[in-house]
Design a protein around this motif. Structure first.
Motif, mmCIF file in Angstrom:
data_model
loop_
_atom_site.group_PDB
_atom_site.id
_atom_site.type_symbol
_atom_site.label_atom_id
_atom_site.label_comp_id
_atom_site.label_asym_id
_atom_site.label_seq_id
_atom_site.Cartn_x
_atom_site.Cartn_y
_atom_site.Cartn_z
ATOM 1 N N SER A 1 22.763 33.534 1.836
ATOM 2 C CA SER A 1 24.007 33.388 2.602
ATOM 3 C C SER A 1 23.759 33.637 4.093
ATOM 4 O O SER A 1 24.317 32.957 4.956
ATOM 5 C CB SER A 1 25.075 34.356 2.076
ATOM 6 N N ALA A 2 22.878 34.591 4.395
ATOM 7 C CA ALA A 2 22.583 34.914 5.803
ATOM 8 C C ALA A 2 21.970 33.719 6.519
ATOM 9 O O ALA A 2 22.264 33.460 7.686
ATOM 10 C CB ALA A 2 21.639 36.112 5.891
ATOM 11 N N ALA A 3 21.109 32.963 5.819
ATOM 12 C CA ALA A 3 20.465 31.811 6.458
ATOM 13 C C ALA A 3 21.521 30.786 6.870
ATOM 14 O O ALA A 3 21.466 30.223 7.968
ATOM 15 C CB ALA A 3 19.455 31.184 5.501
ATOM 16 N N SER A 4 22.505 30.565 5.988
ATOM 17 C CA SER A 4 23.551 29.593 6.325
ATOM 18 C C SER A 4 24.438 30.090 7.465
ATOM 19 O O SER A 4 24.753 29.352 8.397
ATOM 20 C CB SER A 4 24.418 29.314 5.093
ATOM 21 N N SER A 5 24.849 31.368 7.384
ATOM 22 C CA SER A 5 25.745 31.930 8.409
ATOM 23 C C SER A 5 25.061 31.962 9.768
ATOM 24 O O SER A 5 25.617 31.540 10.783
ATOM 25 C CB SER A 5 26.127 33.374 8.068
ATOM 26 N N ALA A 6 23.829 32.505 9.765
ATOM 27 C CA ALA A 6 23.108 32.675 11.028
ATOM 28 C C ALA A 6 22.704 31.322 11.591
ATOM 29 O O ALA A 6 22.807 31.081 12.808
ATOM 30 C CB ALA A 6 21.876 33.554 10.810
ATOM 31 N N GLY A 7 22.271 30.426 10.704
ATOM 32 C CA GLY A 7 21.861 29.094 11.157
ATOM 33 C C GLY A 7 23.002 28.362 11.847
ATOM 34 O O GLY A 7 22.830 27.750 12.900
ATOM 35 N N ALA A 8 24.184 28.449 11.244
ATOM 36 C CA ALA A 8 25.341 27.745 11.804
ATOM 37 C C ALA A 8 25.654 28.224 13.217
ATOM 38 O O ALA A 8 25.780 27.426 14.150
ATOM 39 C CB ALA A 8 26.561 27.952 10.899
ATOM 40 N N VAL A 9 25.739 29.533 13.392
ATOM 41 C CA VAL A 9 26.155 30.038 14.716
ATOM 42 C C VAL A 9 25.038 29.875 15.751
ATOM 43 O O VAL A 9 25.292 29.640 16.934
ATOM 44 C CB VAL A 9 26.669 31.495 14.659
ATOM 45 N N TRP A 10 23.779 29.986 15.292
ATOM 46 C CA TRP A 10 22.657 29.775 16.217
ATOM 47 C C TRP A 10 22.690 28.347 16.758
ATOM 48 O O TRP A 10 22.552 28.108 17.968
ATOM 49 C CB TRP A 10 21.345 30.056 15.500
ATOM 50 N N PHE B 1 29.051 37.297 14.702
ATOM 51 C CA PHE B 1 29.713 36.136 14.079
ATOM 52 C C PHE B 1 29.148 35.906 12.669
ATOM 53 O O PHE B 1 29.899 35.701 11.713
ATOM 54 C CB PHE B 1 29.503 34.871 14.923
ATOM 55 N N ALA B 2 27.829 35.940 12.563
ATOM 56 C CA ALA B 2 27.188 35.655 11.272
ATOM 57 C C ALA B 2 27.562 36.702 10.226
ATOM 58 O O ALA B 2 27.632 36.419 9.026
ATOM 59 C CB ALA B 2 25.677 35.568 11.446
ATOM 60 N N MET B 3 27.808 37.935 10.686
ATOM 61 C CA MET B 3 28.206 39.004 9.754
ATOM 62 C C MET B 3 29.513 38.673 9.044
ATOM 63 O O MET B 3 29.767 39.152 7.937
ATOM 64 C CB MET B 3 28.335 40.345 10.508
ATOM 65 N N LEU C 1 36.807 27.782 4.765
ATOM 66 C CA LEU C 1 37.115 29.207 4.624
ATOM 67 C C LEU C 1 36.428 29.857 3.430
ATOM 68 O O LEU C 1 36.468 31.077 3.271
ATOM 69 C CB LEU C 1 38.631 29.417 4.521
ATOM 70 N N HIS C 2 35.827 29.044 2.588
ATOM 71 C CA HIS C 2 35.093 29.596 1.441
ATOM 72 C C HIS C 2 33.591 29.420 1.583
ATOM 73 O O HIS C 2 32.843 29.722 0.661
ATOM 74 C CB HIS C 2 35.580 28.940 0.133
ATOM 75 N N ASN C 3 33.165 28.916 2.709
ATOM 76 C CA ASN C 3 31.734 28.708 2.939
ATOM 77 C C ASN C 3 31.273 29.656 4.048
ATOM 78 O O ASN C 3 31.931 29.779 5.091
ATOM 79 C CB ASN C 3 31.510 27.249 3.348
ATOM 80 N N VAL C 4 30.167 30.326 3.838
ATOM 81 C CA VAL C 4 29.745 31.363 4.794
ATOM 82 C C VAL C 4 29.455 30.786 6.172
ATOM 83 O O VAL C 4 29.760 31.413 7.201
ATOM 84 C CB VAL C 4 28.524 32.164 4.260
ATOM 85 N N ALA C 5 28.883 29.561 6.211
ATOM 86 C CA ALA C 5 28.622 28.928 7.509
ATOM 87 C C ALA C 5 29.938 28.574 8.197
ATOM 88 O O ALA C 5 30.075 28.709 9.424
ATOM 89 C CB ALA C 5 27.762 27.681 7.327
ATOM 90 N N GLY C 6 30.919 28.170 7.384
ATOM 91 C CA GLY C 6 32.232 27.838 7.926
ATOM 92 C C GLY C 6 32.902 29.046 8.555
ATOM 93 O O GLY C 6 33.395 28.993 9.688
ATOM 94 N N VAL C 7 32.874 30.141 7.831
ATOM 95 C CA VAL C 7 33.535 31.358 8.309
ATOM 96 C C VAL C 7 32.829 31.929 9.546
ATOM 97 O O VAL C 7 33.472 32.341 10.519
ATOM 98 C CB VAL C 7 33.586 32.405 7.169
ATOM 99 N N ALA C 8 31.499 31.918 9.515
ATOM 100 C CA ALA C 8 30.746 32.405 10.675
ATOM 101 C C ALA C 8 31.024 31.512 11.882
ATOM 102 O O ALA C 8 31.238 31.991 13.006
ATOM 103 C CB ALA C 8 29.246 32.438 10.354
#
Lengths: 308, 308
Positions: free
Chosen positions: A98-107, A125-127, A60-67
């Motif tokens: 942060s966007a790379a981690s969020s977007a990478g995870a959901v992609w 989701f990445a947002m 919940l504190h990691n952007v990839a986790g939340v995305a």
């Protein structure tokens, strides 16, 4: 997608491309994070490894986790995912870490689930990762990471993202002076109102930039890479900005501006050779004033996130 | 050009195309002035005839005269021109009546002199006519008249005009309610500052509109034809505006907005059939409230001014 695990490259991105404040972004090729994402029978998202930056790994504190959780909430998939993140993009550098981690995870999750979601849904989701990182669910870094190339966030309500074509010979040079500019400061100094006159200049340039990208008109792209509104204010927070820009343009860059909310500064060039000259011209400034820096020279990445 | 005399059609134009306030204009096909321009050995410009509207014919008080003098001042030609103007566009209707005369005059002179000047130079000459007509040398009507199609005035200093492609099936419907809105009032009520938030929406839409025009994406064109800044203020001066717009959109128009500074209202449609339905829907409002009106249904004129 047969595999239960993939390894991806998720690119750094430049948001706020000059006149396109809050709407225009682009993806880079030469710098990005690597991630391994793995399906698990255990529900939820677990960040099993994070190297390269000192960032939280609690889901919940990691952007990839939340995305990732935002994706799972809309998915019929009953299992979960493990994520390993190998950060190559420095947090706070202004090129979409942060966007790379969020977007990478959901992609990657979407790929492992055999593509149930559209790119536009993945942006949403990445947002959520971006909201965690900065307090604002902005799309102008996650969109180019997911779509590749240049993206226009035409509207947020409803979310409408247009992929804009990239001229073949377009290169970006990014210099990251190792100074801290807090995103919150960088937001706060912006004025909430602008003159109509400056607004007209800005949307004239956005029109010109989009036209230049569609027609491979490098001169027009260069003439349009002007920001009358945000750059004059934010550049005050970046030591050496004016000189870096002057040097970049003298070295033949098409245009130069602040990457995201800084402190990185980007320039666009026609051709790799010019991008290298521009890099030297930019470095020169920070060498003289004794500020450490990183430089990236990159083709525009028209593909976005990819399996490696 | 062998002849010493030509007869031309100079189109009506829509400026301030929704989000493109002050920068985006387009040329119409179905309505325009006719002019005859003739070389004379006598120097200077003489307006020998002007029918259709009650406008001054003294060279220095006539927009075609002033624009023509601006061209002559830059020309090596030692003679002069006579101009006959057959106005079909009503002055003050908001579809570029003065621009048609100014642009038509200099376009025809350039043709008779065997094209010494570029279109961009002709825009500069014609802008002098606009300065006489409204006190401001604006380019957003004369540019589409001269270039045809959609034009973007990216910048005034230096003047930079980009012709944007027009999707084949794009039609405009224009309704001119016979009420007087003074351009000066229409300028004065504008605010000199806008919120950054509205500015961002506006340049997002300009980007979307340009992208839609390049890709023949009628839906995107429609979604982008939104003006968050000027229309909410200026539409107050146009009785029935909200209802006309509502009717046009219900009838299937891609978008609808104020033409120039009004009082004309334009809508864009995919296909002539829809443009006719939209015209009926718009007329309906003024029939009900008892205001006289003219309606024009027109393909977008990609050619601009032409010899007839």
């Amino acid at each position: 997608m047969d595999s239960n695990e993939i390894r991806i490259f998720s690119p750094a991105t430049i948001a706020n491309v000059s006149c396109g404040f809050d709407v225009l972004g682009l993806a880079l090729d030469a710098v990005g994070d690597e991630m391994i994402i793995r399906k698990t029978s255990k529900k939820g998202i677990t960040i099993t490894k994070l190297t390269g930056q000192d960032l939280p790994t609690e889901t919940l504190h990691n952007v990839a986790g939340v995305a990732g959780l935002a994706l799972l909430a809309e998915s019929e998939y009953m299992g979960g995912f493990e994520i390993e993140i190998y950060k190559k993009i420095k947090a706070g550098s202004g090129i979409g870490s942060s966007a790379a981690s969020s977007a990478g995870a959901v992609w990657a999750m979407n790929a492992l689930l055999d593509y149930p979601f559209s790119n536009l849904e993945l942006v949403k989701f990445a947002m959520e990762g971006e909201r965690l990182a900065s307090g604002v669910a902005h799309a102008d870094n996650v969109a180019p990471a997911l779509f590749g190339g240049f993206t226009l966030v035409r509207s947020y309500h409803p979310l409408d993202i247009i992929k804009i074509p990239t001229p073949e010979a377009l290169y970006a040079t990014v210099i990251h002076p190792q100074i801290e500019v807090k995103t919150s400061d960088s937001r706060r100094i912006l004025k909430t109102s602008i003159s109509l006159e400056d607004g007209i200049k800005q949307w004239g340039n956005v029109g010109g930039l989009i036209a230049g990208l569609y027609t491979n008109d490098y001169e027009l792209i260069g003439r349009s890479l002007v920001d009358h509104i945000v750059e004059p204010i934010r550049s005050i927070l970046i030591p050496g900005f004016d000189k870096v820009k002057e040097n970049a343009l003298e070295a033949g860059a098409l245009g130069c501006g602040i990457s995201g909310s800084g402190p990185s500064i980007f320039a666009l060039s026609k051709g790799e050779e010019n991008a290298r000259l521009v890099a030297d011209a930019m470095k020169n400034v920070y060498q003289k004033i004794g500020v450490d820096y990183d430089v990236h020279i990159s083709k525009i990445n028209t593909e976005g996130i990819k399996i490696i």
